[in-house]
Write an enzyme that holds these catalytic residues in place. Sequence first.
Site, PDB file in Angstrom:
ATOM      1  N   LYS A 179      50.971  50.625  56.280  1.00  0.00           N
ATOM      2  CA  LYS A 179      52.198  50.794  57.074  1.00  0.00           C
ATOM      3  C   LYS A 179      53.303  51.438  56.249  1.00  0.00           C
ATOM      4  O   LYS A 179      54.421  51.583  56.703  1.00  0.00           O
ATOM      5  CB  LYS A 179      52.684  49.420  57.578  1.00  0.00           C
ATOM      6  N   ARG A 234      32.586  45.026  39.296  1.00  0.00           N
ATOM      7  CA  ARG A 234      32.602  44.112  38.160  1.00  0.00           C
ATOM      8  C   ARG A 234      33.986  43.560  37.838  1.00  0.00           C
ATOM      9  O   ARG A 234      34.147  42.366  37.601  1.00  0.00           O
ATOM     10  CB  ARG A 234      32.087  44.810  36.894  1.00  0.00           C
ATOM     11  N   THR A 235      34.962  44.440  37.786  1.00  0.00           N
ATOM     12  CA  THR A 235      36.276  43.990  37.308  1.00  0.00           C
ATOM     13  C   THR A 235      36.833  42.907  38.231  1.00  0.00           C
ATOM     14  O   THR A 235      37.222  41.828  37.783  1.00  0.00           O
ATOM     15  CB  THR A 235      37.239  45.192  37.194  1.00  0.00           C
ATOM     16  N   ARG A 244      44.772  47.147  40.051  1.00  0.00           N
ATOM     17  CA  ARG A 244      44.093  48.435  39.805  1.00  0.00           C
ATOM     18  C   ARG A 244      44.681  49.442  40.786  1.00  0.00           C
ATOM     19  O   ARG A 244      44.755  49.172  41.985  1.00  0.00           O
ATOM     20  CB  ARG A 244      42.582  48.320  40.025  1.00  0.00           C
ATOM     21  N   HIS A 285      42.555  50.825  30.503  1.00  0.00           N
ATOM     22  CA  HIS A 285      41.805  49.731  31.129  1.00  0.00           C
ATOM     23  C   HIS A 285      41.631  48.665  30.043  1.00  0.00           C
ATOM     24  O   HIS A 285      40.536  48.447  29.528  1.00  0.00           O
ATOM     25  CB  HIS A 285      40.454  50.271  31.614  1.00  0.00           C
TER      26      HIS A 285
HETATM   27  C1  NCD Z   1      35.269  51.732  35.008  1.00  0.00           C
HETATM   28  C2  NCD Z   1      36.624  52.040  35.602  1.00  0.00           C
HETATM   29  O1  NCD Z   1      36.935  51.613  36.715  1.00  0.00           O
HETATM   30  O2  NCD Z   1      37.391  52.671  34.881  1.00  0.00           O
HETATM   31  N1  NCD Z   1      34.599  50.708  35.662  1.00  0.00           N
HETATM   32  C3  NCD Z   1      34.802  49.406  35.232  1.00  0.00           C
HETATM   33  O3  NCD Z   1      35.877  48.860  35.355  1.00  0.00           O
HETATM   34  N2  NCD Z   1      33.774  48.782  34.668  1.00  0.00           N
HETATM   35  C4  NCD Z   1      34.419  52.916  34.759  1.00  0.00           C
HETATM   36  C5  NCD Z   1      34.143  53.906  35.831  1.00  0.00           C
HETATM   37  O4  NCD Z   1      34.549  53.759  36.992  1.00  0.00           O
HETATM   38  O5  NCD Z   1      33.445  54.890  35.519  1.00  0.00           O
END
Ligand code: NCD
Length: 310
Positions: A87, A58-59, A108, A136
């Site tokens: 590398k 999703r993100t 991320r 997040h």
């Molecule tokens: C979450 C995350 O990556 O922190 N997912 C997200 O971005 N919707 C939640 C998770 O991984 O449980």
Amino acid sequence: MSSFGGRDVLSIRDFSPADIQLVLRTARKMVPIAIGEKRSRSLEGKILSTLFYEPSTRTRLSFESAMARLGGRALGFSSAEGTSVQKGETLADTIRMVEAYSDAIVLRHPHEGAARLAAEFTEKPVINAGDGAGQHPTQTLLDLYTIWDEKGSFEGQNVTLVGDLKYGRTVHSLAYALVELGTHLTFVSPPTLEMPPEILEQVKEKGLSFRAAHRLEEVIRDTDVLYVTRIQKERFPDPQEYEKVAGSYRVDMEVLRDAKRGLIIMHPLPRVTEIAPEVDRTKHAVYFKQAFNAVPVRMALLDLILGEGA
Ligand code: NCD
């Protein structure tokens, strides 16, 4: 220049309630564009890099969709495999490189503090899309949008956060924000996965009372918003410790028997076993709508940071 122009998004704590309101109001205006009903070219010529060193569906896709809906472009990777990270390239060098290829960077990374570190190596805006068990913040903005859209306000709502409150970065950011917005918080987790002490301190500092419980049944009756999380298997240093708490919570029709009629159930997704599929058909379930809200909210944020008005 608005206070958003060119800014980093590293922690939700950098956002005042007024900043949050601005993002939410802007996001609402983005909805017709997010569903393809209206067109916008406000980010034409802008490029967003999405660097994902950890899995995401999703993100990453909603950032890319947000950029495309506003006439901009996105490029990046969805795993460090196949990049020069294999590398031995450092995060600092990768960031210096990507800075030259794009106007903003979404990152991320499995390490807490990675986004803040990355921001030190570039003048371009860095957006934290999850740093280990840290924060997040953009997920929190879409979570807040969902609560606001469904409930109309924050003040006085009983919000229950359930599951992995220790390693779950979404609930860390969300708790910080909700404290500022005047909701009542309830934390439900196994004893080994409680909210970190620094977040509890922050809640207390604000003078807000909060409840902590181990069983959902104890608190479901007066909950307005139930925010369910996945036990973050990948963060456990010891797999046996994970096995002890796996499947601790499962929201099913039985649990919901005493729920308020207007209860909404949220989840950042992905879910594993913590919400039974039969719950999807109830009026309580808003998690798929919440996942859609990612697009207008990320559009709003990107437009505020990179757009003409920025
Ligand atoms: C979450 C995350 O990556 O922190 N997912 C997200 O971005 N919707 C939640 C998770 O991984 O449980």
